[in-house]
Design a protein around this motif. Structure first.
Motif, PDB file in Angstrom:
ATOM      1  N   LEU A 143      40.735  19.348  -0.458  1.00 56.60           N
ATOM      2  CA  LEU A 143      39.760  18.596   0.326  1.00 56.60           C
ATOM      3  C   LEU A 143      39.882  18.908   1.819  1.00 56.60           C
ATOM      4  O   LEU A 143      38.884  19.023   2.531  1.00 56.60           O
ATOM      5  N   VAL A 144      41.128  19.048   2.295  1.00 60.82           N
ATOM      6  CA  VAL A 144      41.348  19.392   3.708  1.00 60.82           C
ATOM      7  C   VAL A 144      40.781  20.780   4.009  1.00 60.82           C
ATOM      8  O   VAL A 144      40.131  20.988   5.036  1.00 60.82           O
TER       9      VAL A 144
ATOM     10  N   GLU B 192      46.605  12.530 -10.120  1.00 60.65           N
ATOM     11  CA  GLU B 192      47.043  11.904  -8.875  1.00 60.65           C
ATOM     12  C   GLU B 192      46.129  12.324  -7.735  1.00 60.65           C
ATOM     13  O   GLU B 192      45.794  13.498  -7.599  1.00 60.65           O
ATOM     14  N   ILE B 193      45.750  11.304  -6.932  1.00 60.08           N
ATOM     15  CA  ILE B 193      44.820  11.583  -5.833  1.00 60.08           C
ATOM     16  C   ILE B 193      45.417  12.530  -4.811  1.00 60.08           C
ATOM     17  O   ILE B 193      44.719  13.310  -4.158  1.00 60.08           O
ATOM     18  N   THR B 194      46.755  12.521  -4.655  1.00 59.71           N
ATOM     19  CA  THR B 194      47.411  13.392  -3.673  1.00 59.71           C
ATOM     20  C   THR B 194      47.260  14.863  -4.011  1.00 59.71           C
ATOM     21  O   THR B 194      47.354  15.730  -3.147  1.00 59.71           O
TER      22      THR B 194
ATOM     23  N   PHE C   7      44.630  16.303  -4.773  1.00 60.21           N
ATOM     24  CA  PHE C   7      43.370  16.806  -4.254  1.00 60.21           C
ATOM     25  C   PHE C   7      43.322  16.851  -2.726  1.00 60.21           C
ATOM     26  O   PHE C   7      42.318  17.269  -2.145  1.00 60.21           O
ATOM     27  N   VAL C   8      44.398  16.428  -2.063  1.00 57.38           N
ATOM     28  CA  VAL C   8      44.395  16.381  -0.605  1.00 57.38           C
ATOM     29  C   VAL C   8      44.236  17.780  -0.005  1.00 57.38           C
ATOM     30  O   VAL C   8      43.401  18.024   0.881  1.00 57.38           O
ATOM     31  N   GLU C   9      45.057  18.731  -0.537  1.00 58.19           N
ATOM     32  CA  GLU C   9      45.025  20.083   0.033  1.00 58.19           C
ATOM     33  C   GLU C   9      43.653  20.738  -0.103  1.00 58.19           C
ATOM     34  O   GLU C   9      43.098  21.219   0.892  1.00 58.19           O
TER      35      GLU C   9
END
Length: 810
Positions: free
Chosen positions: A118-119, A110-112, A114-116
């Motif tokens: 990446l931020v 899930e792309i979500t 990788f959000v943390e």
């Protein structure tokens, strides 16, 4: 090395383009003939081409070195030396790996997830870019220093004058001619004065508020920079006169070269800001706590990834489950990532950025973000005097005129701290027209004067000598001349209309230039009636020696008796004790040699004016009319600002290159010292401080301290010792001489108006209004920001830990 007669220059083997230079010859302490002999040169013929080539191999080019700065990759790596940044970097990598691993396990990523990471990566990249930009910007101070160097010089070589030789080609022993407006290309010994007076503006290098008179006479060998009156220094400017000089030091051996080296050394020893130190401590503590807790979490769950076999109720054998071990390891790592406040760098950068905006509204322009919070931790402010505590504008503070009888004087207090004719007034000034004595003082101040005042961008600036500009401002406050003929009166819109009217009524036809021997300047004027008179201003004692009468209030002239002389000298002593620079005024109506002179070069009297040796005889039998006291006045708001510092627990130390008596008087006036405080143990010259045994103990004294006649190395040493003693030091300055200390201080603060580009580039903050009170306001803002950041760090840390405990049941 060159022999005593100069014959051995360049006779050694040369293995490189520049060899080590010989030991410095104290040219300032030797007579001109001895200097010429040492350097093997004659002021008339200069060096030969072969001598120049030999010496260039020894000394190299007359230019400042290019210090190679750190590479871009080393700057980037340096941004990741911060403990918290390294923790965040590890957390981001682990988060990315876990997200990828979970996706592989579940068959879909899930792309979500990788959000943390990446931020976090984005925050670290932005933080690194800002850091690299700031580090790269620091080297500009050295480049700005090069810009103040002269590019060309008028040199005598091979018995010929070369008017535009590139300054970088100068070598020790070269003979250089200087004139008004020239920038000095190297450190040089004055060997001959062509004009009667030579003045140089060297305040940016030495901190002196006035242009300095130079001489060709030797001074003591142990003299400080300010005391080397027979030396001119690279980067300073000739404001009056012309001369012949002998080059003694070039390139990095000059005083400005030494400043260049000090700036470079200071830039290599920059320390972390107080907040960064605390964040590093916080990061190290956080790493230890997270590591211990996560290890405990993983160890507590060991029983779940060891499958035991039981015999008769007792464990006898077990099987290791790698899958369960990995699962619980992921849980421990996830807990570690959750406990790290990844938003902290962004929050800190945002707080600092908002702080710079608030400070800009208070005239404090922040050049480096960390300096915002450093201000809030400041414990000591080391302040320059000229231009920071004072206005850096000369102003008349007191006027003394003759009374109605021989034994009486009149004293007038003059307000105003700038070159504005509308700033302040003269107290107890007589109503109506000025009396004859005051009119004569006004006439001499206006006509025996080469300066001017102009309005530029809502401020008033002096053109010419500051003291003369201050006299013209005084004339405007005194009012117009009381004359019957108003036909020559200029338009009312003129800034110096009263001065212009005096000059129209009394036209100057000759000038007797100031010189250091008679210490006065005179002008011969032709009034509307055709009457010739001599107007003179200069040192009070010298004018009194050449005066035999005084002018009273009503214009009558009486003999100068012992009583009147004593009264005038007493007034002079009182004003000098208050650190005022005093000038006297006198005139002479009987000029038989110039009765028919009108500037004609063929007139017999013109020959008298061509020889300065005749000026003393012309300026004899004068009539003394009065005196004034001038000073560079303190800013009106500084006293309250220093009281605010004291209330906030911040000590103020004044470090200046100016005169000791002047600096002490200003410090008494602005509240660094009490009005009757004994300051013998709190006021030292830079040289006296360097001779102390326990310098740190001296700096720990309570209350203010004053260091006068301070050279760049003195300022840097004081800042270094304070930092070693645990103080957070803010240093203010405006000149080249302040740049090394500005660079070394925890926060360097440069003046935006009067500051040199060198000082600005070496600083962390620039004051748009050159005002000490702005520093105090900025410190208050910095403390507020610092406290807010500490509170937010506690909040975000506790918030992360609370989320961790709620989510994972720890």
């Amino acid at each position: 090395m060159m022999g005593k007669g100069g014959e051995d220059y360049g006779k050694q083997e040369v293995s490189s383009s520049k060899m080590s230079a010989p030991e410095v010859f104290p040219a300032w302490g030797r007579e001109v003939q001895e200097c010429e002999k040492h350097y093997g040169v004659s002021r008339r013929s200069g060096l030969s081409s072969s001598d120049v080539e030999k010496r260039r191999k020894i000394y190299g080019l007359n230019e400042l070195e290019n210090h190679e700065g750190p590479s871009i990759w080393s700057l980037i790596l340096e941004q990741f030396q911060d403990t918290l940044v390294r923790i965040l970097l590890v957390a981001a990598v682990i988060s990315f790996v876990l997200a990828w691993y979970d996706g592989e396990e579940g068959g879909e990523t899930e792309i979500t997830a990788f959000v943390e990471p990446l931020v976090i990566f984005l925050i670290l990249i932005v933080n690194a870019i800002v850091g690299v930009w700031q580090e790269n910007n620091a080297e500009k101070a050295l480049e700005a220093l090069k810009e103040i160097q002269s590019e060309q010089a008028a040199v005598i070589r091979n018995n010929k004058r070369i008017p535009n030789l590139p300054a970088k080609e100068l070598v020790p022993g070269d003979i250089v001619e200087l004139k008004v407006g020239d920038k000095v290309p190297a450190d040089m010994r004055v060997v001959e004065l062509i004009s009667s007076t030579l003045r140089l503006e060297q305040g940016s290098l030495t901190g002196e508020s006035e242009a300095v008179n130079k001489t060709n006479k030797a001074v003591p060998e142990d003299a400080d920079i300010q005391g080397k009156r027979c030396m001119v220094f690279a980067g300073t400017t000739v404001v009056n006169g012309n001369c012949i000089c002998l080059v003694t030091q070039t390139g990095m051996e000059t005083e400005i070269g030494k400043v260049h080296t000090q700036i470079h050394v200071a830039s290599q020893s920059e320390e972390d800001t107080p907040l960064k130190k605390k964040l590093n401590e916080f990061g190290e503590a956080l790493t230890m706590i997270i590591g211990v807790v996560c290890a405990l979490v993983w160890l507590i769950n060991v029983k779940y990834f060891l499958d035991w076999e039981y015999v008769d109720g007792w464990p006898s054998n077990f099987k290791f489950s790698f899958e369960k071990c990995t699962y619980y390891f992921e849980i421990a790592v996830a807990l570690a990532v959750a406990a790290i406040p990844e938003g902290l760098p962004a929050v800190i950068t945002t707080c600092l950025a908002l702080g710079t905006r608030k400070m800009a509204q208070k005239n404090a322009l922040v050049r480096k973000l960390p300096s915002v919070e450093t201000l809030g931790c400041t414990t000591v402010i080391c302040s320059d005097k000229t231009g920071t505590l004072t206005t850096n504008q000369m102003a008349v503070a007191k006027l003394v005129a003759m009374g109605s009888r021989a034994g009486a004087l009149r004293h007038f207090r003059v307000d105003g701290t700038t070159y504005s004719p509308f700033d302040g007034k003269i107290h107890d000034w007589p109503c109506g027209r000025m009396d004859a004595n005051l009119q004569m003082i006004a006439k001499i101040s206006a006509v025996c004067n080469d300066a001017g005042v102009a309005q530029s961008e809502h401020k008033y600036v002096a053109n010419g000598m500051p003291t003369e500009a201050a006299l013209k401002v005084l004339v405007e406050k005194m009012g117009p001349p009381a004359v019957d003929d108003d036909r020559s009166f200029s338009s009312s819109g003129d800034l110096l209309r009263c001065c212009q009217r005096w000059n129209e009524n009394d036209r100057r036809i000759a000038t007797l230039e100031f010189d250091r021997d008679r210490k006065s300047m005179g002008v011969i004027v032709n009034s509307h009636s055709g009457k010739k008179s001599l107007l003179v201003k200069g040192a009070v004692e010298n004018l009194l020696e050449r005066s035999n009468s005084i002018q009273l209030l009503d214009g009558s002239v009486v003999a100068l008796g012992d009583n009147s002389r004593s009264l005038i000298l007493q007034a002079l002593h009182e004003m000098s004790s208050d650190a005022l620079r005093c000038l006297g005024f006198a005139y002479k109506d009987e000029l038989p040699d110039f009765a028919t002179y009108d500037g004609d070069e063929n007139h017999p009297a013109h020959g008298l004016l061509l020889n300065p040796a005749n000026y003393s005889s012309i300026e004899r039998n004068l009539t003394f009319v009065g005196l004034v006291g001038l000073r560079d006045p303190p800013r009106t708001e500084v006293r309250q600002a220093i009281e605010d510092c004291r209330a906030a627990g911040i000590r103020v130390m004044v470090i200046t290159g100016d005169n000791k008596n002047t600096a002490e008087a200003i410090c008494h006036e602005i509240g660094v010292f009490g009005p009757n405080e004994d300051i013998r143990s709190k006021s030292l010259t830079g040289k006296e401080f360097m001779e102390l045994r326990d310098q740190k103990a001296y700096l720990r004294q309570n209350g203010g301290l004053l260091f006068s006649r301070a050279e760049p190395r003195h300022k840097q040493e004081i800042v270094r010792l304070l930092k070693e003693d645990g103080e957070v030091v803010a240093m203010t300055g405006d000149g080249v001489n302040d740049a090394p200390a500005l660079k070394l201080a925890d926060i360097g603060i440069a003046m935006g108006i009067a500051g040199t580009e060198v000082a600005k580039e070496a600083s962390d903050m620039v004051l748009a209004d050159d005002n000490f009170s702005t520093i105090v306001a900025a410190v208050g803002e910095g403390r507020s920001i610092y406290n807010n950041m500490k509170a937010f760090i506690r909040f975000i840390s506790l918030h992360s830990w609370s989320l961790w405990s709620v989510t994972d049941g720890i």
